[in-house]
Design an enzyme around this catalytic site. Structure first.
Site, PDB file in Angstrom:
ATOM      1  N   SER A 101       0.973  -1.520   0.426  1.00 67.68           N
ATOM      2  CA  SER A 101      -0.354   0.094   0.019  1.00 67.68           C
ATOM      3  C   SER A 101       1.211   1.180   0.241  1.00 67.68           C
ATOM      4  O   SER A 101       1.135   1.181  -1.102  1.00 67.68           O
ATOM      5  CB  SER A 101      -1.014   0.180   1.539  1.00 67.68           C
ATOM      6  OG  SER A 101      -2.151   0.841   0.976  1.00 67.68           O
ATOM      7  N   ASP A 220     -10.379  -3.816  -4.863  1.00 66.32           N
ATOM      8  CA  ASP A 220      -9.354  -2.966  -4.118  1.00 66.32           C
ATOM      9  C   ASP A 220     -10.610  -2.200  -3.727  1.00 66.32           C
ATOM     10  O   ASP A 220     -11.028  -1.214  -4.439  1.00 66.32           O
ATOM     11  CB  ASP A 220      -8.868  -2.464  -4.463  1.00 66.32           C
ATOM     12  CG  ASP A 220      -8.146  -1.647  -3.403  1.00 66.32           C
ATOM     13  OD1 ASP A 220      -8.296  -1.491  -2.912  1.00 66.32           O
ATOM     14  OD2 ASP A 220      -6.323  -1.752  -3.193  1.00 66.32           O
ATOM     15  N   HIS A 276      -8.300  -4.655  -0.746  1.00 66.92           N
ATOM     16  CA  HIS A 276      -6.765  -4.469  -0.496  1.00 66.92           C
ATOM     17  C   HIS A 276      -5.986  -5.262   0.496  1.00 66.92           C
ATOM     18  O   HIS A 276      -6.301  -5.102   1.202  1.00 66.92           O
ATOM     19  CB  HIS A 276      -6.686  -3.066  -0.241  1.00 66.92           C
ATOM     20  CG  HIS A 276      -6.090  -2.197   0.172  1.00 66.92           C
ATOM     21  ND1 HIS A 276      -5.361  -1.652  -1.177  1.00 66.92           N
ATOM     22  CD2 HIS A 276      -5.433  -1.795   1.376  1.00 66.92           C
ATOM     23  CE1 HIS A 276      -4.101  -1.033  -0.621  1.00 66.92           C
ATOM     24  NE2 HIS A 276      -4.079  -0.664   0.088  1.00 66.92           N
TER      25      HIS A 276
END
Ligand SMILES: *[C@@H]1O[C@H](CO)[C@@H](O)[C@H](O)[C@H]1NC(C)=O
Ligand SMILES: *[C@@H]1O[C@H](CO)[C@@H](O)[C@H](O)[C@H]1NC(C)=O
Length: 301
Positions: A101, A220, A276
Site C-alpha cells: 500500500s 480494492d 486491498h
C-alpha cells in the site's frame, strides 16, 4: 555450501554451482498506513517471505511506526528509509523491495530520491497508490482516523495538511487537478508530473530496476481507482474514465521510466482477486517469492 577446490576436475562445475546457488539478494518490506513492523500480521508476512525465499529480510520501521505513517510527510519518511538502507550492512551490494500500500510510494521515493543509496534490484508492489488516489484511504477501523478526517476538512492541498498528513501526499482529486499540481508536495514530484521541475535522475533511477511487479487487487475498496496500483488513473479531460497505464501521459511521455521498463519486458502487471492487500500464500509463492530469489549475478528477468 563447501568451498570449491580449483584443482579438482570438478572445479568448473563447482564454481558454476556456487553462482547458481549464490545467496539471493536481501529484501526490505515497507508497510502501509497504520501498520507497524511489530504487529503480528506484518511480522508473520515478513517471516513467511524470509522462510520461503531463503533471503535475508528486514521490515523497515519509519519513526514510531503507525503514528508517523499517518502524520509524517512522505518525503521525510522516505529520507528516513534512505538513511536506514545505507546503514544496514547486508543491503550494500543491492536489495529488493516489497511494498504494501502506502509503502510503495515510499519505496519508489527511496529508489528515485535516495542519493548514494545501495541499488534496488526488484520492486514488488502490492496495492500501491502509484498514480494517486481519489479519496483518503478508508481508515474506518483505525483509531487515528478521526484526526485524519478532521485534517482533511482543512483542505487536502493546504500547506498544513500537506505537512501533517502523510496520505495527502498522494491524494489526487480528479476534478481539482489545478489545486493538486499547486499544492500537493509529494506525488507530482515522485511522478515527474510538473514539466518545469522534471528531473531526469528520477527516471534514470527507476528505469534501472531489474524488474517491477505491479500487483492490483480487483476488489480494492481502499484505492480509488484500483488501477492506480498499475499506474492507471482517471483521465485529465474525461475524468470519469480510468485510463490504462499505457494510455496515461506519464507512460506515453515516460515521465519516470515506466514505459522504458515496460518496453524492456521488465514490468509485470498482476491482479489478485481480493480486496486491498488480501493475499494468499499461493499468490505469494507464485508472484512474490520468485522475485526475491534472484541473486545479483543471476540478474535474468
Ligand atoms: C519461519 O521459520 C521459523 C524458523 O524455522 C519458524 O519458527 C516460523 O514459524 C516460520 N514462520 C513462517 C511464517 O513461516
Ligand atoms: C534531480 O534529483 C537529484 C537527486 O535527488 C538531485 O541531486 C538533482 O539536484 C536534481 N536536479 C535538479 C535539476 O533539480
Amino acid at each position: 555450501m563447501g568451498s570449491c577446490n580449483q584443482q579438482s576436475r570438478l572445479g568448473v562445475l563447482c564454481i558454476a554451482a556456487s553462482i547458481i546457488q549464490e545467496k539471493p539478494l536481501p529484501f526490505i518490506v515497507l508497510h502501509g498506513i497504520g501498520d507497524e513492523c511489530k504487529n503480528h500480521g506484518l511480522y508473520q508476512f515478513t517471516q513467511l517471505l524470509i522462510n520461503t525465499s531463503g533471503a535475508v529480510g528486514f521490515c523497515i520501521e519509519i519513526g514510531d511506526g503507525a503514528g508517523d505513517s499517518f502524520f509524517m510527510r512522505l518525503d521525510k519518511q522516505a529520507d528516513l528509509v534512505c538513511d536506514q538502507v545505507k546503514e544496514i550492512p547486508e543491503l550494500q551490494s543491492g536489495y529488493n523491495i516489497v511494498g504494501l500500500s502506502q509503502g510503495n510510494v515510499i519505496g519508489r521515493a527511496v529508489i528515485e530520491f535516495c542519493d548514494s543509496g545501495p541499488p534496488v534490484h526488484n520492486f514488488v508492489s502490492l496495492g500501491g497508490p502509484h498514480a494517486g488516489t481519489a479519496s483518503i484511504p478508508g481508515c474506518a477501523a483505525m483509531s487515528l482516523c478521526w484526526v485524519a478526517t478532521a485534517l482533511i476538512r482543512l483542505g487536502v492541498y493546504s500547506s498544513f495538511v500537506q505537512n501533517h498528513l502523510a496520505p495527502s501526499g498522494y491524494v489526487k482529486i480528479p476534478d481539482d487537478l489545478d489545486a493538486y499540481y499547486k499544492g500537493c508536495l509529494f506525488l507530482p514530484k515522485l511522478n515527474n508530473e510538473i514539466a518545469s521541475n522534471w528531473n531526469a535522475t528520477y527516471k534514470d533511477r527507476l528505469s534501472s530496476l531489474n524488474h517491477l511487479v505491479l500487483i492490483m487487487f480487483e476488489h480494492d475498496t481502499v484505492l480509488i481507482p484500483r488501477e492506480t496500483a498499475w499506474f492507471g488513473y482517471y483521465g485529465e479531460e474525461q475524468n470519469s474514465v480510468v485510463q490504462t497505464p499505457q494510455e496515461t501521459r506519464l507512460y506515453k511521455e515516460d515521465w519516470v521510466g515506466l514505459r522504458a521498463l515496460d518496453e524492456a519486458g521488465r514490468v509485470s502487471y498482476v491482479s489478485f482477486p481480493g480486496d486491498h492487500l488480501r493475499i494468499t500464500k499461493a499468490e505469494v509463492d507464485e508472484y512474490v517469492i520468485p522475485h526475491l530469489r534472484t541473486s545479483k549475478n543471476a540478474s535474468l528477468l
